[in-house]
Design a protein around this motif. Structure first.
Motif, PDB file in Angstrom:
ATOM      1  N   GLY A 125       0.813  -1.218   0.000  1.00 20.65           N
ATOM      2  CA  GLY A 125       0.000   0.000   0.000  1.00 20.65           C
ATOM      3  C   GLY A 125       0.834   1.250   0.000  1.00 20.65           C
ATOM      4  N   ASN A 126       2.118   1.093   0.322  1.00 20.21           N
ATOM      5  CA  ASN A 126       3.018   2.242   0.355  1.00 20.21           C
ATOM      6  C   ASN A 126       4.376   1.764  -0.158  1.00 20.21           C
ATOM      7  N   HIS A 185      -0.696  -2.708   2.490  1.00 15.80           N
ATOM      8  CA  HIS A 185      -1.892  -1.867   2.473  1.00 15.80           C
ATOM      9  C   HIS A 185      -2.709  -2.155   3.735  1.00 15.80           C
ATOM     10  N   GLY A 186      -3.168  -1.086   4.408  1.00 12.42           N
ATOM     11  CA  GLY A 186      -3.968  -1.263   5.621  1.00 12.42           C
ATOM     12  C   GLY A 186      -5.202  -2.103   5.372  1.00 12.42           C
ATOM     13  N   GLY A 187      -5.787  -1.952   4.189  1.00 18.62           N
ATOM     14  CA  GLY A 187      -6.968  -2.721   3.829  1.00 18.62           C
ATOM     15  C   GLY A 187      -6.656  -4.201   3.679  1.00 18.62           C
ATOM     16  N   VAL A 188      -5.435  -4.496   3.220  1.00 14.34           N
ATOM     17  CA  VAL A 188      -5.007  -5.895   3.080  1.00 14.34           C
ATOM     18  C   VAL A 188      -4.881  -6.536   4.464  1.00 14.34           C
ATOM     19  N   ALA A 238      -6.370  -5.609   7.218  1.00 13.83           N
ATOM     20  CA  ALA A 238      -7.723  -5.757   7.776  1.00 13.83           C
ATOM     21  C   ALA A 238      -8.472  -6.894   7.076  1.00 13.83           C
ATOM     22  N   GLY A 239      -8.336  -6.988   5.756  1.00 15.79           N
ATOM     23  CA  GLY A 239      -9.002  -8.045   4.995  1.00 15.79           C
ATOM     24  C   GLY A 239      -8.490  -9.423   5.403  1.00 15.79           C
ATOM     25  N   GLU A 267      -9.978 -10.152   8.762  1.00 19.40           N
ATOM     26  CA  GLU A 267     -11.409 -10.487   8.646  1.00 19.40           C
ATOM     27  C   GLU A 267     -11.571 -11.933   8.168  1.00 19.40           C
ATOM     28  N   PHE A 310     -16.548  -4.336  11.994  1.00 18.19           N
ATOM     29  CA  PHE A 310     -15.129  -4.684  12.068  1.00 18.19           C
ATOM     30  C   PHE A 310     -14.376  -3.437  12.508  1.00 18.19           C
ATOM     31  N   ASN A 311     -13.655  -3.570  13.618  1.00 17.54           N
ATOM     32  CA  ASN A 311     -12.995  -2.423  14.233  1.00 17.54           C
ATOM     33  C   ASN A 311     -11.504  -2.739  14.361  1.00 17.54           C
ATOM     34  N   VAL A 312     -10.673  -2.053  13.583  1.00 18.42           N
ATOM     35  CA  VAL A 312      -9.247  -2.388  13.582  1.00 18.42           C
ATOM     36  C   VAL A 312      -8.402  -1.201  14.033  1.00 18.42           C
ATOM     37  N   ASP A 313      -7.436  -1.486  14.906  1.00 16.08           N
ATOM     38  CA  ASP A 313      -6.456  -0.488  15.345  1.00 16.08           C
ATOM     39  C   ASP A 313      -5.105  -0.881  14.760  1.00 16.08           C
ATOM     40  N   TYR A 314      -4.469   0.058  14.082  1.00 16.91           N
ATOM     41  CA  TYR A 314      -3.155  -0.210  13.498  1.00 16.91           C
ATOM     42  C   TYR A 314      -2.078   0.258  14.468  1.00 16.91           C
TER      43      TYR A 314
END
Lengths: 147, 160
Positions: A54-55, A62-65, A67-68, A71, A93-97
């Motif tokens: 993601g960066n 990627h943060g979405g990856v 979290a996915g 999940e 769905f509640n995620v803390d990075y």
């Protein structure tokens, strides 16, 4: 077609965990893998893959990856615990990075906090080298679909 | 009553959108995999969409996009809304993200998401957003997220 309730039993016996992942195209796409540990709990892993970045400057996943991945781990843990192929319906769905996900393999472990008749609460911890150094923690509610 | 001083917005740079798409999303491997498209961007607000694709499905029997894809979409549109609120280019990082799944997505269809920055502080950006298919008034998911500002010295360096 194989009886739905026998699916996870068959996977458990054959240890062919990839078969379960193949049922979920997005999990397969992310490269999610899992295995059963000696204590019966599941360990999820996601090998590093360029397409999950993601960066590019850091580089970081990627943060979405992340979290996915978490999940997917939560869903599979529930299905495994219930011996069911009916997919639990995600409510929230509640995620803390807590750290950036580096360009390396990522792991996740799940803790089913509550497995009720209708609702389940799952906590997920994602980490890389050190199981005690989480890169993300998440909690999630699911509506259960009983076979 | 003193007039509120107008502050600068990164998005007022006429090159913002082009540079964002080319240099930002264009350089993010996972965003490319998701087929992420920019729909619109204005001060404090952004709209992005992900077209339907087979590899994004969660359950082949239903043909519905995986909930994890919505997480990625929300993280991306939240990040984009953050850039739309920042005075200048700086690196950002998602601190937390909460998605409520309001109703099942429809099979075989892409998803659009809109997000806005409702508070910008010196260190944290507060974002809320919704995801929808037929229209913004009929959301399939809602989201709140916080982003940390100046999270890294390694700025992506596309918009100065």
């Amino acid at each position: 077609m194989q009886d739905k309730n026998d699916f996870f039993r068959a996977v458990r016996e054959s240890k062919d965990f990839d078969k379960a992942i193949e049922m979920i195209p997005y999990a397969n796409f992310l490269g999610v893998r899992f295995s059963e540990r000696k204590d019966g709990s599941l360990l999820f892993r996601m090998p590093f893959d360029e397409k999950n970045v993601g960066n590019t400057a850091l580089p970081a996943l990627h943060g979405g990856v992340i979290a996915g991945f978490m999940e997917n781990a939560a869903v599979i843990s529930l299905m495994w615990a219930m011996d069911s192929t009916s997919t639990p319906k995600i409510i929230d769905f509640n995620v803390d990075y807590t750290l950036s996900g580096r360009a390396q393999e990522t792991y996740a472990r799940c803790d089913i906090v509550k497995l009720g008749r209708r609702i389940a609460n799952v906590q997920v911890t994602a980490y890389q080298d050190d199981p005690n150094k989480a890169i993300a923690v998440a909690r999630s509610h699911f509506k259960l679909v009983r076979d | 009553m003193s007039e509120k001083r107008e502050r600068t917005y990164l998005i007022d740079n006429p090159e913002f959108t082009g540079l964002m798409m080319e240099g930002f999303f264009g350089n993010i491997p996972h965003s490319k995999q998701l087929g992420l498209e920019m729909v619109s961007a204005e001060r404090n607000k952004a709209v992005l969409r992900i077209p339907f694709a087979e590899h994004l499905v969660g359950d082949p029997t239903s043909g519905i996009i995986h909930g994890g894809v919505i997480l990625s979409l929300m993280d991306s549109v939240g990040g984009m809304a953050t850039f739309c609120a920042l005075p200048k280019m700086e690196a950002i990082a998602t601190l937390d993200l909460r998605v409520d799944y309001l109703k099942p997505a429809m099979a075989g269809q892409g998803i659009e998401a809109a997000a806005e920055c409702y508070k910008l502080t010196n260190s944290v950006v507060f974002i809320r957003g919704v995801a929808y298919q037929t229209g913004i008034d009929d959301p399939i998911a809602s989201c709140v997220a916080t982003f940390m500002r100046a999270s890294s010295n390694k700025i992506q360096g596309v918009v100065k």
